[in-house]
Design a protein around this motif. Sequence first.
Motif, PDB file in Angstrom:
ATOM      1  N   ALA A   1       0.849  -1.218   0.000  1.00 18.54           N
ATOM      2  CA  ALA A   1       0.000   0.000   0.000  1.00 18.54           C
ATOM      3  C   ALA A   1       0.858   1.230   0.000  1.00 18.54           C
ATOM      4  N   VAL A   2       0.444   2.191  -0.893  1.00 20.06           N
ATOM      5  CA  VAL A   2       1.166   3.466  -0.976  1.00 20.06           C
ATOM      6  C   VAL A   2       0.533   4.414   0.017  1.00 20.06           C
ATOM      7  N   PRO A   3       1.291   4.979   0.891  1.00 12.63           N
ATOM      8  CA  PRO A   3       0.691   5.907   1.875  1.00 12.63           C
ATOM      9  C   PRO A   3       0.131   7.152   1.198  1.00 12.63           C
ATOM     10  N   ALA A   4      -1.061   7.569   1.590  1.00  8.10           N
ATOM     11  CA  ALA A   4      -1.711   8.771   1.018  1.00  8.10           C
ATOM     12  C   ALA A   4      -1.140  10.019   1.633  1.00  8.10           C
ATOM     13  N   ASP A   5      -1.436  11.156   0.931  1.00  7.02           N
ATOM     14  CA  ASP A   5      -0.960  12.441   1.452  1.00  7.02           C
ATOM     15  C   ASP A   5      -1.681  12.804   2.735  1.00  7.02           C
ATOM     16  N   ASP A   6      -1.058  13.679   3.485  1.00 10.03           N
ATOM     17  CA  ASP A   6      -1.649  14.093   4.758  1.00 10.03           C
ATOM     18  C   ASP A   6      -2.961  14.843   4.556  1.00 10.03           C
ATOM     19  N   GLU A   7      -3.062  15.602   3.405  1.00 14.59           N
ATOM     20  CA  GLU A   7      -4.285  16.380   3.175  1.00 14.59           C
ATOM     21  C   GLU A   7      -5.478  15.463   2.935  1.00 14.59           C
ATOM     22  N   ASP A   8      -5.239  14.344   2.231  1.00 18.39           N
ATOM     23  CA  ASP A   8      -6.340  13.422   1.958  1.00 18.39           C
ATOM     24  C   ASP A   8      -6.774  12.700   3.212  1.00 18.39           C
ATOM     25  N   LEU A   9      -5.851  12.526   4.157  1.00 16.24           N
ATOM     26  CA  LEU A   9      -6.214  11.808   5.358  1.00 16.24           C
ATOM     27  C   LEU A   9      -7.042  12.653   6.306  1.00 16.24           C
ATOM     28  N   ASP A  10      -7.009  13.974   6.161  1.00 16.19           N
ATOM     29  CA  ASP A  10      -7.766  14.837   7.064  1.00 16.19           C
ATOM     30  C   ASP A  10      -9.275  14.773   6.794  1.00 16.19           C
ATOM     31  N   GLY A  11      -9.690  14.406   5.576  1.00 13.20           N
ATOM     32  CA  GLY A  11     -11.123  14.325   5.258  1.00 13.20           C
ATOM     33  C   GLY A  11     -11.773  15.662   5.003  1.00 13.20           C
ATOM     34  N   GLU A  12     -11.017  16.762   4.785  1.00 12.29           N
ATOM     35  CA  GLU A  12     -11.585  18.074   4.536  1.00 12.29           C
ATOM     36  C   GLU A  12     -11.641  18.316   3.039  1.00 12.29           C
ATOM     37  N   PRO A  13     -12.650  19.091   2.553  1.00 10.33           N
ATOM     38  CA  PRO A  13     -12.756  19.366   1.104  1.00 10.33           C
ATOM     39  C   PRO A  13     -11.698  20.356   0.673  1.00 10.33           C
ATOM     40  N   ASP A  14     -11.451  20.357  -0.622  1.00 10.03           N
ATOM     41  CA  ASP A  14     -10.491  21.285  -1.191  1.00 10.03           C
ATOM     42  C   ASP A  14     -11.008  22.710  -1.114  1.00 10.03           C
ATOM     43  N   VAL A  15     -10.143  23.662  -1.155  1.00  8.82           N
ATOM     44  CA  VAL A  15     -10.492  25.076  -1.117  1.00  8.82           C
ATOM     45  C   VAL A  15     -11.058  25.480  -2.469  1.00  8.82           C
ATOM     46  N   VAL A  16     -12.262  26.178  -2.465  1.00  6.92           N
ATOM     47  CA  VAL A  16     -12.930  26.614  -3.703  1.00  6.92           C
ATOM     48  C   VAL A  16     -12.932  28.120  -3.729  1.00  6.92           C
ATOM     49  N   LEU A  17     -12.507  28.684  -4.831  1.00  6.50           N
ATOM     50  CA  LEU A  17     -12.487  30.136  -4.975  1.00  6.50           C
ATOM     51  C   LEU A  17     -13.905  30.684  -5.096  1.00  6.50           C
ATOM     52  N   PRO A  18     -14.173  31.888  -4.582  1.00  9.04           N
ATOM     53  CA  PRO A  18     -15.536  32.464  -4.709  1.00  9.04           C
ATOM     54  C   PRO A  18     -15.887  32.756  -6.166  1.00  9.04           C
ATOM     55  N   GLN A  19     -17.146  32.513  -6.529  1.00 11.54           N
ATOM     56  CA  GLN A  19     -17.626  32.709  -7.886  1.00 11.54           C
ATOM     57  C   GLN A  19     -18.821  33.657  -7.880  1.00 11.54           C
ATOM     58  N   ALA A  20     -19.123  34.203  -9.062  1.00  9.48           N
ATOM     59  CA  ALA A  20     -20.270  35.128  -9.206  1.00  9.48           C
ATOM     60  C   ALA A  20     -21.575  34.359  -9.041  1.00  9.48           C
ATOM     61  N   PRO A  21     -22.567  34.970  -8.358  1.00 11.28           N
ATOM     62  CA  PRO A  21     -23.856  34.266  -8.168  1.00 11.28           C
ATOM     63  C   PRO A  21     -24.563  34.045  -9.498  1.00 11.28           C
ATOM     64  N   GLN A  22     -25.115  32.875  -9.634  1.00 11.78           N
ATOM     65  CA  GLN A  22     -25.844  32.529 -10.852  1.00 11.78           C
ATOM     66  C   GLN A  22     -27.296  33.015 -10.747  1.00 11.78           C
ATOM     67  N   PRO A  23     -27.806  33.717 -11.789  1.00 14.53           N
ATOM     68  CA  PRO A  23     -29.216  34.194 -11.738  1.00 14.53           C
ATOM     69  C   PRO A  23     -30.198  33.038 -11.800  1.00 14.53           C
ATOM     70  N   ARG A  24     -31.222  33.176 -10.961  1.00 16.64           N
ATOM     71  CA  ARG A  24     -32.256  32.131 -10.954  1.00 16.64           C
ATOM     72  C   ARG A  24     -33.303  32.412 -12.036  1.00 16.64           C
ATOM     73  N   PRO A  25     -33.775  31.405 -12.691  1.00 16.69           N
ATOM     74  CA  PRO A  25     -34.813  31.636 -13.732  1.00 16.69           C
ATOM     75  C   PRO A  25     -36.107  32.140 -13.093  1.00 16.69           C
ATOM     76  N   THR A  26     -36.662  33.182 -13.707  1.00 15.67           N
ATOM     77  CA  THR A  26     -37.929  33.734 -13.198  1.00 15.67           C
ATOM     78  C   THR A  26     -39.077  32.789 -13.486  1.00 15.67           C
ATOM     79  N   ARG A  27     -39.954  32.678 -12.493  1.00 16.83           N
ATOM     80  CA  ARG A  27     -41.105  31.779 -12.622  1.00 16.83           C
ATOM     81  C   ARG A  27     -42.303  32.573 -13.148  1.00 16.83           C
ATOM     82  N   ARG A  28     -42.777  32.194 -14.281  1.00 15.38           N
ATOM     83  CA  ARG A  28     -43.910  32.881 -14.884  1.00 15.38           C
ATOM     84  C   ARG A  28     -45.223  32.461 -14.232  1.00 15.38           C
TER      85      ARG A  28
END
Length: 332
Positions: free
Chosen positions: A31-58
């Motif tokens: 067995a190949v030992p995994a990286d320390d980051e994968d062993l922590d169980g935390e998600p990757d860092v995601v950069l902030p993005q522009a809000p997506q417009p919601r479709p208007t309900r007719r």
Amino acid sequence: MPVPTVPVAAGAGAAAARARDAALIVPVAPAVPADDEDLDGEPDVVLPQAPQPRPTRRHRPTPRSNTIRAGDLICGDCGQGNAPARRFCARCGEELREAEVAPTPWWHRFRRRRGPRVVPLDSVTGEPGGPAPAPGGGLAALWARARVVLGVLVCLSCMLYATYAPFRHTVDDRAASVRRTATDFLESRYDPVRPSEVRTEDSARGSDPKHLVDLSTATHWAAPFDARSPGGAEKAVLVVGFDRVVALDQLIVTAGAGDEFTGHGRPRQMLLTFTNEKRMRLQLKDTAKPQKFPLKGATAIKTVRIEITDVYPSEKGGDVAVAELEFFSLLS
């Protein structure tokens, strides 16, 4: 599937048997030992993005599916009629707290009321003690019988009117009397307005314009009028004046010359011009009876200019005659 076997030489010891068993085991990669980051169980860092417009309900309300009945709650947004027990519109969902209530027509009061029948029960046995009364009580039952009787009377009266002449004449006389009474009542609303003067541009010999307002159809006023001449109508002009400012609502014209009705021309058209510069054109019939005309817009009147523009010609021809002019205003 048969398991392969490894032969062992005769006389071999326990070491040879263990070597044989080890040859049968499949090797497993380390067995190949995994990286320390994968062993922590935390998600990757995601950069902030522009809000997506919601479709208007007719909002697509359904078409109105019912008719508005008396007592319904009318939605102020879509006009849908809703049952009185509803709190929100069945079509658009609008709140019905301040909705308008559909009024009940006045003639619904004469209809027989429908509702549950109340059956009286016997106080001892608890069973029905008699027939159920009609909905609405005794008045409704009385009205139902009265309608039947009235219907029968109307049918018999129609048959009698069509087949029995004396009855028909009596009904006609009574109807004529009622009509005369109603006419007299309507006529009593008018107040006569007497002119103070009558001026004419031209009159026939022996004809006085005062005869137009003397309340007598035995006298008349006549003026030259040649129906064949284009300018003949300009001579049949008269002006009626009042001693105060009045409001006129009705004019009665008696055409002709009384006993000599066919001996003179009779006015066919008359053009009235009031003091406020409003005009009216009257179309007269060729009759010796008085003719009534409503006057529109004749308010704040001091004078009325009457011009005869067309005549019913006589056998002799050459003139036009008018027996009487009567002006009226509404009672205040």
